[in-house]
Motif scaffolding. Sequence first.
Motif, PDB file in Angstrom:
ATOM      1  N   THR A 152       0.827  -1.204   0.000  1.00  0.00           N
ATOM      2  CA  THR A 152       0.000   0.000   0.000  1.00  0.00           C
ATOM      3  C   THR A 152       0.862   1.254   0.000  1.00  0.00           C
ATOM      4  O   THR A 152       0.523   2.256  -0.653  1.00  0.00           O
ATOM      5  CB  THR A 152      -0.938  -0.001   1.223  1.00  0.00           C
ATOM      6  OG1 THR A 152      -1.776  -1.153   1.173  1.00  0.00           O
ATOM      7  CG2 THR A 152      -1.817   1.242   1.245  1.00  0.00           C
ATOM      8  N   GLN A 201       1.891   2.126  -3.477  1.00  0.00           N
ATOM      9  CA  GLN A 201       0.797   2.759  -4.211  1.00  0.00           C
ATOM     10  C   GLN A 201       0.618   4.215  -3.793  1.00  0.00           C
ATOM     11  O   GLN A 201       0.342   5.086  -4.628  1.00  0.00           O
ATOM     12  CB  GLN A 201      -0.500   1.983  -3.979  1.00  0.00           C
ATOM     13  CG  GLN A 201      -0.503   0.581  -4.578  1.00  0.00           C
ATOM     14  CD  GLN A 201      -1.835  -0.118  -4.374  1.00  0.00           C
ATOM     15  OE1 GLN A 201      -2.889   0.445  -4.657  1.00  0.00           O
ATOM     16  NE2 GLN A 201      -1.800  -1.336  -3.880  1.00  0.00           N
ATOM     17  N   ASN A 250      -6.635   2.650  -7.666  1.00  0.00           N
ATOM     18  CA  ASN A 250      -7.159   2.171  -6.389  1.00  0.00           C
ATOM     19  C   ASN A 250      -8.036   3.306  -5.859  1.00  0.00           C
ATOM     20  O   ASN A 250      -7.548   4.238  -5.227  1.00  0.00           O
ATOM     21  CB  ASN A 250      -6.021   1.843  -5.417  1.00  0.00           C
ATOM     22  CG  ASN A 250      -6.514   1.233  -4.118  1.00  0.00           C
ATOM     23  OD1 ASN A 250      -7.607   1.549  -3.650  1.00  0.00           O
ATOM     24  ND2 ASN A 250      -5.709   0.377  -3.512  1.00  0.00           N
TER      25      ASN A 250
END
Length: 454
Positions: free
Chosen positions: A88, A91, A234
């Motif tokens: 994460t 990202q 996302n």
Amino acid sequence: MQTNLTSGSPNFNRTMARLAIPIVLQNLVTTAVSSADVIMLGFISQDALAAGSLASQIMFILNLVYAGISSGTVMLAAQYWGRQDTQTIEQIMGIGMRLSILVSAAFFILACYSPSLLMRIFTNEERIIATGIPYLRVVSFSYLFMSISQVYLCTMRAIERVIFATAANGSALVLNILLNAVFIFELFGAPRLGIMGVALATSISRGVELLICLLDNVNARIIRFRLRTLWMKNKVLSSDFLKYSLPAFGNEIVWGVAFSMYSVIMGHLGSDMVAANAVVVVARNLGTVACFGIANAGAILLGKSIGACHTETVKADASRFCRLTLIAGILGGIVIFLLKPLFLQMADLTPAAQGYLNIMLLINMYYVVGQAMNSAVICGVFRSGGDSRWGFICDTIDMWGYAVPLGFIAAFVLKLPPMWVYFLICTDEFVKIPFVYKHYKSYKWLKNITREFV
């Protein structure tokens, strides 16, 4: 629970030192570069000093953009680091990089192709505008380099790789100082480039910084920047990034553009005020260098604890963090007082400019304490829990509802003497202290903002 709230994290001082010292050293190097620019531009001429100071306001505003994006990155990355969710975090870095590149490209186009337009925002003196145009054109290339390196380095700090981030940034800044000397004083057979040499040194050093980041990325083991994250979709994470970074970005812009308005006000009070302000900015940066380093470290440390669900220690750690910042702010004011004779001799100023500078340094001896405390709590404590919205609202009201109108009225309506204008502007930090303290004690800022991603 009560014991933990009283004592806080058992390794708080050690962890804070490990994170803060490299960041403080980096800030010191950054301040040294600013000092070197002022000194070397002062050797060229007072017009070069004034032009460089005003042209650098564009970089100042862009740095605020980077600060806003970095704040969003650190807010999320530090908490996910507490959960050890490295995928994460990658990202998050990609989202921050995408925004940074887009904004930097816009600044590059304006500075490279319309430098005169940008200079006229800050001054109406034609000789200063003419001197600043070539500086902006050359330095604009550094904006493209920094769009990648700044987000990469802030992510490394969020995962506690502060030594690498400091080494990369510090190396580039030291190179900047050396190249300034080479291009200004014709060392090693280099041509005498004057103010363009300062701009060229900045662009080259930022290019080297980017190269260091790219080489590190090749060998990275924990977190790596991957090109695909620039286009990765996302929606939930992107929404979170915007939710927390946009108020931080807005906060930095509101605060930074207001500071630029201060420069606009002083730019229309004459070149003596502009030159004196160029020196006092260096003094103020030196006085707050430790405070801002502690603030950055505190945001990482508190954010990691919140993300790891160690909220029982966060209140006590935040209190210790604020006390440490207050001490650092007082020491910063003492540093300005002790180095006052040095600042007065830093550049070849006219007697009027030196008189202004002497009073401005005295004002900044106490101003840095208020600035340090507010910045540490708003940018460190509040943002560690994802609360960037409150600071945005507070600074919008304080700067644009109070300080900027007061400055314009004092300068152009009441036509007060320049030093009275400067004094009134420098009350901005103290007006908001009671409101900052009240929000701090409410603990509404203390929130875990991480999510589970499958």
